[in-house]
Design an enzyme around this catalytic site. Structure first.
Site, short mmCIF file in Angstrom:
data_model
loop_
_atom_site.label_atom_id
_atom_site.label_comp_id
_atom_site.label_asym_id
_atom_site.label_seq_id
_atom_site.Cartn_x
_atom_site.Cartn_y
_atom_site.Cartn_z
CB ALA A 21 -0.90 0.00 1.23
N GLY A 50 6.71 -5.20 -7.43
CA GLY A 50 6.10 -6.33 -8.11
C GLY A 50 4.72 -5.99 -8.62
CG ASN A 52 4.04 -0.04 -8.64
OD1 ASN A 52 2.87 0.01 -8.27
ND2 ASN A 52 5.01 0.63 -8.05
CB THR A 229 16.76 2.89 -17.87
OG1 THR A 229 16.85 2.65 -16.46
CG2 THR A 229 16.01 1.74 -18.53
CB ALA A 258 5.32 3.69 -10.63
CB ALA A 259 9.29 6.24 -14.21
N GLY A 260 10.20 3.32 -13.51
CA GLY A 260 10.98 2.13 -13.82
C GLY A 260 10.12 0.87 -13.84
CG ASP A 261 8.09 -0.34 -10.44
OD1 ASP A 261 9.17 -0.98 -10.46
OD2 ASP A 261 7.65 0.23 -9.43
#
Length: 316
Positions: A21, A50, A52, A229, A258-261
């Site tokens: 969360a 995970g 994401n 990246t 969360a960009a990498g996810d």
């Protein structure tokens, strides 16, 4: 892009990793140690590397399946529903007594963030749960996607079992830590950012040339390829035989969470769906770029139509 007819039944992505969360505060700047700062906004959403990545794979149109644990607290419904609503299979999502994993995220006006993660229910994931999921899903999946927000022993176990089952193994080594080098020959694609690549290899990654050097560190130890990246500088794919550079897509960053996810999830889903590797990487870059233009973790991850529109509007 498309798979052959005989391969279409094995187009899934199996994601083994954390589910949290995300409690996120937004403020003009990050507070100094000991300082209390009035913020601008707060959100409570599904997160965890995970989860994401599973959401990204699901929104990419992939046949995504999450393997992980949630608790029995008030957050668990938010987490499970968030996965289902993104098209992610939760057959191998296990509920365990106690609190779900928590991430406290602080984001400033420039979109930069810092994060404290408390694993909680994530620590209940077991080798037996991973084995059962791979035995059940490997006949329908082509890619394993995993990270380092669960204990390394479990990530390593998942990699070994997936490799033995013939899956393409994609490892997002985040958060970065020293790893057993015996694992690299079992990894098909490792996807660190510049910071993670530097931690893992000991090579300062500051530009494309140093990224290539770091990429060769991974391939010399047995990894099939390293996709490093570099944020606004794009990405570099390194194999034993080749180096390929990919340009970034220019956007105005609001929140890098969360960009990498999103990148990893879209990469895994695209590879599972039969995209050529170069096209899969470009699709992943577009997903990551769109994610930073939106606030939050999983809610910021774009759907496949938005990613396709961005790619169509951008030069090849």
């Amino acid at each position: 892009m498309s798979s052959t007819t005989s391969e279409q039944t094995r187009n899934g992505v199996l994601i083994v990793g954390s589910i949290n969360a995300d409690l996120t505060t937004f403020s003009s700047r990050l507070p100094a140690p000991g300082e209390t700062l009035l913020g601008d906004d707060f959100t409570l959403v599904l997160g965890g590397k995970g989860a994401n990545q599973a959401v990204a794979a699901g929104l990419a149109g992939g046949n995504a399946h999450m393997v992980g644990c949630v608790g029995t607290d008030a957050f668990s419904t938010v987490l499970t529903d968030g996965l289902r609503d993104s098209g992610v299979g939760v057959t191998h999502l296990r509920s365990v007594p106690g609190p779900s994993g928590i991430a406290h995220i602080r984001v400033d006006a420039a979109g930069e963030n810092n994060i404290v993660v408390v694993p909680l229910a994530n620590d209940a994931l077991t080798e037996e749960q991973i084995d059962a999921a791979i035995a059940d899903l490997a006949p329908h999946c082509r890619v394993l996607l995993t990270q380092l927000e669960i204990p390394w022993a479990l990530t390593q176990h998942a990699i070994r079992r997936a490799h033995d089952a013939g899956l393409t193994v994609v490892l997002d080594p985040a958060p970065a830590l020293a790893l057993d080098e015996n694992i690299w020959p079992l990894v098909d694609i490792v996807t660190p950012n510049e910071t993670e690549a530097a931690i893992l290899t000991g090579i300062p990654v500051t530009d494309a040339a140093s990224a290539v050097e770091a990429g060769r560190w991974f391939t010399s130890r047995g990894a099939s390829s390293a996709l490093i990246t570099l944020a606004a500088a794009g990405a570099v794919m390194v194999t034993a035989e080749s180096v390929e550079h990919f340009d970034a897509l220019r956007v105005n960053a609001l929140d890098t969470t969360a960009a990498g996810d999103a990148f990893a999830g879209y990469l895994g889903a695209s590879l599972a769906d039969g995209y050529e590797r170069t096209d899969a990487i470009r699709r992943a870059i577009a997903a990551g770029a769109l994610t930073v233009t939106r606030r939050g973790a999983s809610p910021s991850i774009p759907n496949s139509d938005d990613v396709a529109a961005m790619l169509e509007s951008s030069p090849a």
